[in-house]
Write an enzyme that holds these catalytic residues in place. Sequence first.
Site, PDB file in Angstrom:
ATOM      1  N   HIS A 159       5.042  -3.671   6.844  1.00  0.00           N
ATOM      2  CA  HIS A 159       5.286  -5.106   6.716  1.00  0.00           C
ATOM      3  C   HIS A 159       5.941  -5.714   7.957  1.00  0.00           C
ATOM      4  CE1 HIS A 159       5.128  -4.980   2.002  1.00  0.00           C
ATOM      5  NE2 HIS A 159       4.151  -4.290   2.588  1.00  0.00           N
TER       6      HIS A 159
ATOM      7  N   TYR B 186       3.722  -2.173  -7.851  1.00  0.00           N
ATOM      8  CA  TYR B 186       2.632  -1.210  -7.778  1.00  0.00           C
ATOM      9  C   TYR B 186       2.742  -0.250  -8.954  1.00  0.00           C
ATOM     10  CZ  TYR B 186       1.908  -3.025  -3.116  1.00  0.00           C
ATOM     11  OH  TYR B 186       1.666  -3.863  -2.048  1.00  0.00           O
TER      12      TYR B 186
END
Length: 395
Positions: A165, A284
């Site tokens: 990220h 997730y």
Amino acid sequence: MRPVFALPVAAAAALLTLALAPAAHAQPLAATPAAAGAPDVEARPVASGLENPWALAFLPDGRFLVTEKPGRMRIVEANGRLLAPLAGLPAIAAGGQGGLLDVQLDSDFARNRTLYFCFSEPGPNGDTAVNGTALARARLSSDATRLEDVKVIFSQQPKYASRLHFGCRIVERQVDGKSDGTLFLALGERSTAKEESQNLRSHFGKVVRVGKDGSVPADNPFRQRADALPEIWSRGHRNPQGAALGPDGQLWVHEHGPQGGDEINRPAPGKNYGWPVITYGENYGGGAIGKGITAQDGMEQPLHYWVPSIAPSGMAFISSDKYGAAWKGQMVVGALKSRMLERLEVRDGRVTARHLLLPRLGQRVRDVREGPDGLLYVLTDAGNGQLLRLEPKAR
């Protein structure tokens, strides 16, 4: 904190939803293969043999400037021949999602040969395990073989132990169609530090704005606040992977959600875009993020979001008539997970329709840009990545 290296992403390209008003709940917006009367397009290879190409710029002489994530920047001839990597790049913490990432030519490049690039910068003493996104300015040598006068003009703070990220999209700001001498840089929140997106003392999960020399513009929204970093333009972002100026002259950004909830936002000065307090995604493997809410006072709704995720990457607005008048002003977004492009109709600052473009491309799309010839160009993310040109099919 220890970084997370591999995260599964939800199956791609099905339902798209749209926020109809800043505080309204979004409604589903179905994808269509193509709009009635839309031109057929085909992807023509321009070059191959690029190693995980990440970003594309167009040189005035008709050649291409391409970054490769492992840490190379090279020129591609108009006939597709790859030239040797440019010399002069700084040390790069390549690995995971990090490496040499976006590149942007200065609006006056034809005169000053200046360009900007962002990359994952090693920490103190060259420690690549601790790193952050950095923005550099350089000049392309007259023989186009090296970068000269390389200077880092912005370094994300703090440095952090993660390979995820980085964000890293660059846009030169314009006012009334002319550069105002400043740059936007979209920054990720480094994944395991998501709460820092809300922290004004951190650059994580922010869009920042700096001068071309790295100075802080006097009208940045947090410059006068002692409890904030002065470069910050907006906050509450997750992992921006596409950015461009829209036909309205404003900055548009898209960012990866977690499992679902990829977003398109139009970052405005001082605004908060919610991550990780509000999101249309989930953890997730399932489960709510935080309180599992999608709206909160003081936080902006996305202009558009995807559930499930498509993992968008690259963004361009069509300004030419090469694909017909109906496509002018529309947005094209690449997709990593769903391995295609999407064309999004934009009207009055809102996304009103979604169309699948090259749904059988079968390659991860990392970048998409409109070239000086008015055609769209695409980079595919692979060890043998390609530069493709999207041409209207002859009828």
